[in-house]
Design a protein around this motif. Structure first.
Motif, mmCIF file in Angstrom:
data_model
loop_
_atom_site.group_PDB
_atom_site.id
_atom_site.type_symbol
_atom_site.label_atom_id
_atom_site.label_comp_id
_atom_site.label_asym_id
_atom_site.label_seq_id
_atom_site.Cartn_x
_atom_site.Cartn_y
_atom_site.Cartn_z
ATOM 1 N N ILE A 22 32.228 -25.227 99.633
ATOM 2 C CA ILE A 22 31.692 -24.774 98.723
ATOM 3 C C ILE A 22 30.365 -24.902 99.780
ATOM 4 O O ILE A 22 30.158 -24.712 100.488
ATOM 5 C CB ILE A 22 30.653 -25.957 97.592
ATOM 6 N N SER A 23 29.003 -23.894 99.610
ATOM 7 C CA SER A 23 27.601 -23.168 100.093
ATOM 8 C C SER A 23 27.007 -23.606 98.913
ATOM 9 O O SER A 23 27.231 -23.183 98.419
ATOM 10 C CB SER A 23 27.776 -22.122 101.189
ATOM 11 N N LEU A 24 25.920 -24.763 99.801
ATOM 12 C CA LEU A 24 24.516 -24.717 98.749
ATOM 13 C C LEU A 24 23.431 -23.749 99.575
ATOM 14 O O LEU A 24 22.785 -23.893 100.521
ATOM 15 C CB LEU A 24 24.033 -25.864 98.668
ATOM 16 N N ILE A 25 23.308 -23.045 98.721
ATOM 17 C CA ILE A 25 22.017 -21.739 99.118
ATOM 18 C C ILE A 25 20.557 -21.593 98.288
ATOM 19 O O ILE A 25 20.584 -21.993 96.839
ATOM 20 C CB ILE A 25 23.142 -19.836 98.633
ATOM 21 N N HIS A 26 19.509 -21.810 98.724
ATOM 22 C CA HIS A 26 18.481 -21.793 98.701
ATOM 23 C C HIS A 26 17.893 -20.567 98.358
ATOM 24 O O HIS A 26 17.976 -19.814 99.036
ATOM 25 C CB HIS A 26 17.630 -22.799 99.053
ATOM 26 N N HIS A 27 17.575 -20.198 97.200
ATOM 27 C CA HIS A 27 16.147 -18.990 97.091
ATOM 28 C C HIS A 27 14.860 -18.982 96.719
ATOM 29 O O HIS A 27 14.925 -20.232 95.691
ATOM 30 C CB HIS A 27 17.071 -18.250 95.512
#
Length: 185
Positions: A22-27
């Motif tokens: 997984i990756s966690l992306i902040h937008h």
């Protein structure tokens, strides 16, 4: 008729965490009402795969294991994953053999799905496996599994009574029950 176009505007995005799964992306975003906001997204790097094995006597096989993320034991159909860009059916065949020692001659795709529509983009497929033949299970080193052969009618009852809560298993069992009622199995 209301538009089906994306009303969200992405101002910026930054990967906060990344591992092989997984990756966690902040937008930073402009939301549909035009206001500034944030949105976190979990990006999955694998297909979610589920297999409901069903023998000629309408028995199925449940896999029991302690689910770390839930902090509880779970009974479910054989499940796993496969890298995006690969054939999900190949992953389904591998998972069935790994977890139960079963191989199937007949495969039916039951459903495409996504598991979350709020913070994750995990997609997957659920299969029905028939024409079963028993071999030796090959669990991964991270898996401590129990396998139970259970009449499908009992598994359906367990789903209806929330004794099985895994969403892929629930979806597969309900779909197969409908197929049985329609005389397709």
């Amino acid at each position: 008729m209301q538009s089906t176009e994306n009303p969200w505007q992405i101002v910026s995005k930054k990967t906060i965490y990344d591992n092989p799964w997984i990756s966690l992306i902040h937008h930073e975003v402009i939301n549909p009402s035009g206001n500034a906001g944030i949105y976190g997204k979990v990006h999955y790097k694998n297909w979610a795969i589920g297999v409901l094995p069903l023998d000629d006597e309408l028995n199925t096989y449940l896999v029991g294991q302690y689910r770390f993320v839930l902090n509880q034991y779970s009974w479910e159909m054989p499940e796993g994953g496969g890298p995006l860009g690969t054939d999900p059916l190949d992953a389904a065949k591998r998972e069935l053999l790994e977890e139960t020692g079963l191989k199937a001659r007949e495969w039916t795709k039951l459903h495409d799905f996504h598991l979350s529509n709020s913070v994750g983009n995990e997609f997957g497929q659920i299969y029905l496996a028939r024409g079963l033949e028993q071999f030796e299970a090959e669990p991964e080193e991270t898996e401590e599994l129990q396998v139970r052969k259970v009449p499908f009618s009992e598994v359906y009852r367990m789903v209806c009574n929330s004794e099985i809560t895994d969403s892929m298993t629930v979806a597969a069992v309900l779909r197969v029950q409908l197929m049985i009622l329609e005389g397709k199995i």
